[in-house]
Design an enzyme around this catalytic site. Structure first.
Site, PDB file in Angstrom:
ATOM      1  N   TYR A 122       0.821  -1.208   0.000  1.00 34.39           N
ATOM      2  CA  TYR A 122       0.000   0.000   0.000  1.00 34.39           C
ATOM      3  C   TYR A 122       0.861   1.266   0.000  1.00 34.39           C
ATOM      4  O   TYR A 122       0.344   2.360  -0.221  1.00 34.39           O
ATOM      5  CB  TYR A 122      -0.921   0.051   1.234  1.00 34.39           C
ATOM      6  CG  TYR A 122      -1.964  -1.033   1.311  1.00 34.39           C
ATOM      7  CD1 TYR A 122      -2.151  -1.951   0.278  1.00 34.39           C
ATOM      8  CD2 TYR A 122      -2.776  -1.146   2.435  1.00 34.39           C
ATOM      9  CE1 TYR A 122      -3.106  -2.948   0.373  1.00 34.39           C
ATOM     10  CE2 TYR A 122      -3.741  -2.136   2.539  1.00 34.39           C
ATOM     11  CZ  TYR A 122      -3.894  -3.039   1.517  1.00 34.39           C
ATOM     12  OH  TYR A 122      -4.851  -4.025   1.627  1.00 34.39           O
ATOM     13  N   HIS A 138       0.429 -11.615   1.970  1.00 39.76           N
ATOM     14  CA  HIS A 138      -0.611 -10.890   1.238  1.00 39.76           C
ATOM     15  C   HIS A 138      -1.365 -11.791   0.254  1.00 39.76           C
ATOM     16  O   HIS A 138      -2.598 -11.753   0.194  1.00 39.76           O
ATOM     17  CB  HIS A 138       0.004  -9.691   0.511  1.00 39.76           C
ATOM     18  CG  HIS A 138      -0.952  -8.578   0.275  1.00 39.76           C
ATOM     19  ND1 HIS A 138      -0.552  -7.277   0.126  1.00 39.76           N
ATOM     20  CD2 HIS A 138      -2.304  -8.550   0.161  1.00 39.76           C
ATOM     21  CE1 HIS A 138      -1.611  -6.498  -0.067  1.00 39.76           C
ATOM     22  NE2 HIS A 138      -2.691  -7.254  -0.063  1.00 39.76           N
TER      23      HIS A 138
END
Length: 279
Positions: free
Chosen positions: A51, A109
């Protein structure tokens, strides 16, 4: 109305029913949004290496008026760092970016199965937990076969699997499997295709029945199903509204009616963990 629930994993680790998603929150405004959310009552903040805002999240946590020990910060290990040495460095880098003595919850992730190194990445997280760099470890976007493999090869079961869950993609089988194994389900994109979803007649009916917004009705659906929702919200009004949804109790019929919105093509994009790669 009920007290906002906490959900408990197989090892006693607990998460609040609603947390703050931070994808897209960047810069000083992003840090201010994180601080405002924590001061408004959030105790779970979700970010990821990919991110590119771990520093912002860390700054927002540090500036909040809440004791650090009360806040759970989640981050995620990217696919390009699955190799053991890279994973260790990535874990340490995330901790430094966040400015924390340890990350509270660190996830893989994506499994990236064609690369086939997610067990190696999991072993690195197990090692980081043993060293005290990470407090709790979990995964994201793992299918049952991925969950089975990491546990069978390391003896360590994830406490969390963060997956796509929303009324158009309710993931009923995955939730049941997680509940059976004591793995907490965290829903990313919990509002799904919000513009379309929040106009669904059943959502509007449930919202009207409880005197809440359509978004709150969807978040209350997550809570009723035992799923932790992490909607992103930059404004304090939206943050407060999302957090308040955790206190709304839907009945079984309402939950079933919303779940019935599920579609065979309900995913937001082509993100089947059996094939999707995110480096």
């Amino acid at each position: 109305m009920t007290d906002a629930p906490m959900f408990t994993a197989h090892n006693g680790f607990r998460l609040p029913a609603v947390g703050l998603g931070t994808y897209g929150l960047r810069g000083d405004a992003g840090a201010d949004a994180v601080t405002a959310a924590i001061d408004a009552g959030y105790r779970l903040v979700d970010t990821a290496f990919n991110y590119e805002n771990e520093g912002v999240v860390g700054a927002g946590v540090a500036a909040a008026s809440v004791d650090r020990s009360e806040i759970i910060v989640t981050t995620k290990l990217p696919g390009r760092h699955h190799a053991a040495a890279k994973a260790r460095t990535s874990i340490e880098e995330s901790r430094r970016r966040l400015g924390l003595d340890a990350t509270d919850l660190h996830l893989i992730h994506w499994p990236n199965p064609s690369v086939g190194r997610y067990v190696e990445a999991w072993s690195a997280l197990v090692d980081a937990q043993q060293r005290g760099t990470v407090r709790q470890i979990g995964v994201s976007n793992f299918l049952p076969e991925h969950l089975e493999r990491v546990e069978s090869e390391t003896g360590v079961r994830p406490v969390v699997n963060q997956i796509e869950v929303h009324p158009y993609f309710p993931q009923t089988e995955a939730l049941a499997l997680h509940a059976e194994r004591g793995i907490l389900t965290v829903a990313w994109s919990p509002l799904g295709r919000a513009k379309e979803l929040l106009q669904e007649p059943v959502i509007l009916e449930v919202a009207a029945a409880h005197g809440i917004t359509p978004a709150q009705a969807v978040l209350a659906w997550h809570v009723a199903r035992g799923t932790v929702a992490i909607p992103k919200a930059a404004s304090l009004d939206h943050q407060r509204s999302n957090l308040a949804a955790a206190q709304v109790a839907l009945d079984d019929a309402e939950v079933e009616a919303i779940t019935a919105l599920g579609r065979a093509d309900g995913r937001l994009f082509d993100a089947d963990p059996a094939t999707h790669e995110e480096m």
